[in-house]
Motif scaffolding. Sequence first.
Motif, PDB file in Angstrom:
ATOM      1  N   SER A 137       1.641  -0.109  11.400  1.00 45.53           N
ATOM      2  CA  SER A 137       2.122   1.222  11.014  1.00 45.53           C
ATOM      3  C   SER A 137       3.033   1.797  12.092  1.00 45.53           C
ATOM      4  O   SER A 137       4.053   2.431  11.791  1.00 45.53           O
ATOM      5  CB  SER A 137       0.947   2.170  10.763  1.00 45.53           C
ATOM      6  OG  SER A 137       0.156   1.719   9.692  1.00 45.53           O
TER       7      SER A 137
ATOM      8  N   SER B  63      -0.387   9.510  -2.014  1.00 42.60           N
ATOM      9  CA  SER B  63       0.762   8.693  -2.392  1.00 42.60           C
ATOM     10  C   SER B  63       1.813   9.500  -3.138  1.00 42.60           C
ATOM     11  O   SER B  63       2.900   8.995  -3.423  1.00 42.60           O
ATOM     12  CB  SER B  63       0.302   7.526  -3.274  1.00 42.60           C
ATOM     13  OG  SER B  63      -0.630   6.710  -2.591  1.00 42.60           O
TER      14      SER B  63
ATOM     15  N   THR C 108       9.503  -0.473   0.860  1.00 42.28           N
ATOM     16  CA  THR C 108       8.428  -0.269   1.832  1.00 42.28           C
ATOM     17  C   THR C 108       7.277   0.517   1.208  1.00 42.28           C
ATOM     18  O   THR C 108       6.097   0.196   1.405  1.00 42.28           O
ATOM     19  CB  THR C 108       8.971   0.474   3.062  1.00 42.28           C
ATOM     20  OG1 THR C 108      10.012  -0.308   3.654  1.00 42.28           O
ATOM     21  CG2 THR C 108       7.873   0.696   4.094  1.00 42.28           C
TER      22      THR C 108
ATOM     23  N   SER D 263      10.426  -3.950   7.102  1.00 39.62           N
ATOM     24  CA  SER D 263       9.204  -4.571   7.610  1.00 39.62           C
ATOM     25  C   SER D 263       9.519  -5.827   8.430  1.00 39.62           C
ATOM     26  O   SER D 263       8.836  -6.121   9.419  1.00 39.62           O
ATOM     27  CB  SER D 263       8.257  -4.911   6.451  1.00 39.62           C
ATOM     28  OG  SER D 263       8.868  -5.807   5.542  1.00 39.62           O
TER      29      SER D 263
ATOM     30  N   THR E 226       5.284  -1.775  -1.264  1.00 34.93           N
ATOM     31  CA  THR E 226       4.493  -2.844  -0.664  1.00 34.93           C
ATOM     32  C   THR E 226       3.400  -2.320   0.266  1.00 34.93           C
ATOM     33  O   THR E 226       2.284  -2.827   0.266  1.00 34.93           O
ATOM     34  CB  THR E 226       5.401  -3.830   0.105  1.00 34.93           C
ATOM     35  OG1 THR E 226       6.179  -3.107   1.075  1.00 34.93           O
ATOM     36  CG2 THR E 226       6.339  -4.547  -0.855  1.00 34.93           C
ATOM     37  N   LYS E 227       3.711  -1.294   1.064  1.00 35.71           N
ATOM     38  CA  LYS E 227       2.765  -0.809   2.063  1.00 35.71           C
ATOM     39  C   LYS E 227       1.794   0.234   1.514  1.00 35.71           C
ATOM     40  O   LYS E 227       0.627   0.274   1.917  1.00 35.71           O
ATOM     41  CB  LYS E 227       3.523  -0.214   3.264  1.00 35.71           C
ATOM     42  CG  LYS E 227       4.461  -1.186   3.957  1.00 35.71           C
ATOM     43  CD  LYS E 227       3.704  -2.377   4.521  1.00 35.71           C
ATOM     44  CE  LYS E 227       4.646  -3.324   5.258  1.00 35.71           C
ATOM     45  NZ  LYS E 227       3.938  -4.526   5.760  1.00 35.71           N
ATOM     46  N   THR E 228       2.261   1.100   0.605  1.00 39.04           N
ATOM     47  CA  THR E 228       1.409   2.166   0.082  1.00 39.04           C
ATOM     48  C   THR E 228       0.760   1.791  -1.250  1.00 39.04           C
ATOM     49  O   THR E 228      -0.431   2.015  -1.459  1.00 39.04           O
ATOM     50  CB  THR E 228       2.221   3.471  -0.088  1.00 39.04           C
ATOM     51  OG1 THR E 228       2.791   3.832   1.175  1.00 39.04           O
ATOM     52  CG2 THR E 228       1.327   4.613  -0.573  1.00 39.04           C
ATOM     53  N   LEU E 229       1.566   1.197  -2.153  1.00 39.86           N
ATOM     54  CA  LEU E 229       1.054   0.846  -3.481  1.00 39.86           C
ATOM     55  C   LEU E 229       0.525  -0.587  -3.541  1.00 39.86           C
ATOM     56  O   LEU E 229      -0.113  -0.963  -4.527  1.00 39.86           O
ATOM     57  CB  LEU E 229       2.156   1.026  -4.533  1.00 39.86           C
ATOM     58  CG  LEU E 229       2.802   2.409  -4.602  1.00 39.86           C
ATOM     59  CD1 LEU E 229       3.877   2.428  -5.684  1.00 39.86           C
ATOM     60  CD2 LEU E 229       1.760   3.492  -4.866  1.00 39.86           C
ATOM     61  N   HIS E 230       0.822  -1.385  -2.508  1.00 39.89           N
ATOM     62  CA  HIS E 230       0.350  -2.772  -2.390  1.00 39.89           C
ATOM     63  C   HIS E 230       0.825  -3.650  -3.550  1.00 39.89           C
ATOM     64  O   HIS E 230       0.096  -4.495  -4.066  1.00 39.89           O
ATOM     65  CB  HIS E 230      -1.186  -2.800  -2.290  1.00 39.89           C
ATOM     66  CG  HIS E 230      -1.725  -1.930  -1.203  1.00 39.89           C
ATOM     67  ND1 HIS E 230      -1.499  -2.185   0.139  1.00 39.89           N
ATOM     68  CD2 HIS E 230      -2.457  -0.775  -1.261  1.00 39.89           C
ATOM     69  CE1 HIS E 230      -2.071  -1.242   0.870  1.00 39.89           C
ATOM     70  NE2 HIS E 230      -2.653  -0.378   0.046  1.00 39.89           N
ATOM     71  N   LEU E 231       2.082  -3.434  -3.950  1.00 39.94           N
ATOM     72  CA  LEU E 231       2.708  -4.275  -4.959  1.00 39.94           C
ATOM     73  C   LEU E 231       3.485  -5.394  -4.272  1.00 39.94           C
ATOM     74  O   LEU E 231       3.899  -5.262  -3.114  1.00 39.94           O
ATOM     75  CB  LEU E 231       3.659  -3.444  -5.827  1.00 39.94           C
ATOM     76  CG  LEU E 231       2.998  -2.474  -6.814  1.00 39.94           C
ATOM     77  CD1 LEU E 231       4.043  -1.523  -7.402  1.00 39.94           C
ATOM     78  CD2 LEU E 231       2.285  -3.239  -7.923  1.00 39.94           C
ATOM     79  N   PRO E 232       3.732  -6.505  -4.954  1.00 43.78           N
ATOM     80  CA  PRO E 232       4.506  -7.607  -4.347  1.00 43.78           C
ATOM     81  C   PRO E 232       5.933  -7.180  -4.020  1.00 43.78           C
ATOM     82  O   PRO E 232       6.512  -6.317  -4.697  1.00 43.78           O
ATOM     83  CB  PRO E 232       4.491  -8.682  -5.440  1.00 43.78           C
ATOM     84  CG  PRO E 232       3.353  -8.331  -6.333  1.00 43.78           C
ATOM     85  CD  PRO E 232       3.235  -6.843  -6.303  1.00 43.78           C
TER      86      PRO E 232
END
Length: 422
Positions: free
Chosen positions: A54, A396, A261, A41, A264-270
Amino acid sequence: MSSLAQEMPLAKPSLHKTLFATCIGNALEWFDIAVYGFFASYIAHNFFPTSDPSVSMLLTFGSFGVSFLIRPLGAIVLGNYADRHGRKKALLLSINLMMLGGAMITFMPSYATLGLAAPLLILMARLIQGFSAGGEFGSSTAFLVEHFPERKAFIASWQFATQGASTLMASAFGLGLTQLLTEAQIQDWGWRIPFAFGLLIGPLGWYIRRNIHEPASFVQQEKHAAPLKALFGKQKSLITLAIGLMVISTAVNYMLNYIPTYATKTLHLPGSVAFSATLVAGIILTVVTPVMGLWAEKIGRLPLMWGSLLLLIITIYPAFKGMVNHITPTTLILLVGWMALLKSIYFSTVPSVMADIFPLTTRASGMAISYNVAVTVFGGFAPLICSMLISSTGSSLAPSYYLMAVALLSGLALLRSGKRVA
């Protein structure tokens, strides 16, 4: 007397020195690959900027995948060189090329400074690294098993244990940087730090490789005048078999590189959670792989390969589904740890099996070509394929479908491998 004959060892070499000399290049290769995947990223922001994030990510992973297209060419050129002129010369050449590509990425000015030249030069650096990596696995694995044929399962397993160590180091950098630097600092210059560290490994690896000697069995063996002609003439079925055995290993490996990636991008975890998960994977791969290599010496390689394959096919979809339904740091770490464990069991056996498939005169070429075709098709484009699958299906769970499909391919190859895997 030929230069190879002059390098005939008078005594059996040190196992530890031989391992270190061969595996350090493999570690450098996979460290750079893991770092590129983990910091994708940030690389996208610096070298592939677009109005749509994206699209930037797809361009970044596209350059990651395209660089793998040259790996089969590197396998052909450097593998042939190793079979004709020696494993040592091929290993020295590959590590020099790795250092060149790594230096280009480390010091490359961003798109804001160079414009279109920046992404093009990053792509060139990845192509150089891909070419050099193309010959690394075949030459180094042949070097190991020819020095210690009686310990081939264990010593060859270190080829992939070093990949785990590389993942571990790359994850540690990712986790450390997210704790010590701000997001803006990482995005601006912090992402370059692990690439710079990789450059420090190269000179040490070159020096050690400069002072190793060829395996006695290779020196004594009459060399084939045209190893590639023999390989593509009468040994095409061996290449197909080796590719099939390799595909699930490389798919899981690059899936682990894709995890930061994906998380962070799909699951929106830190980001810190994503790097913690890959850190766990690196520990498992580093520790478990050689242990499985030792175990394979006692019970044989076939039970380990079948056991890990069947477990992956049966459990990977439920594992992904459980994580997606309960997105927490714990479920991500458990999923990544499970994939790393299954990969360690299967991966530990693959290098020695591939070495057994090919005769000594075409071993480096055969292993390099089959390994890199598998890595190119089923590994290098895995992050891009999964990103596209998630984008097109909206699911996902898409990565699990991909892993099950390639596991079935490896299972078919394992069925056809017969007594070679015993």
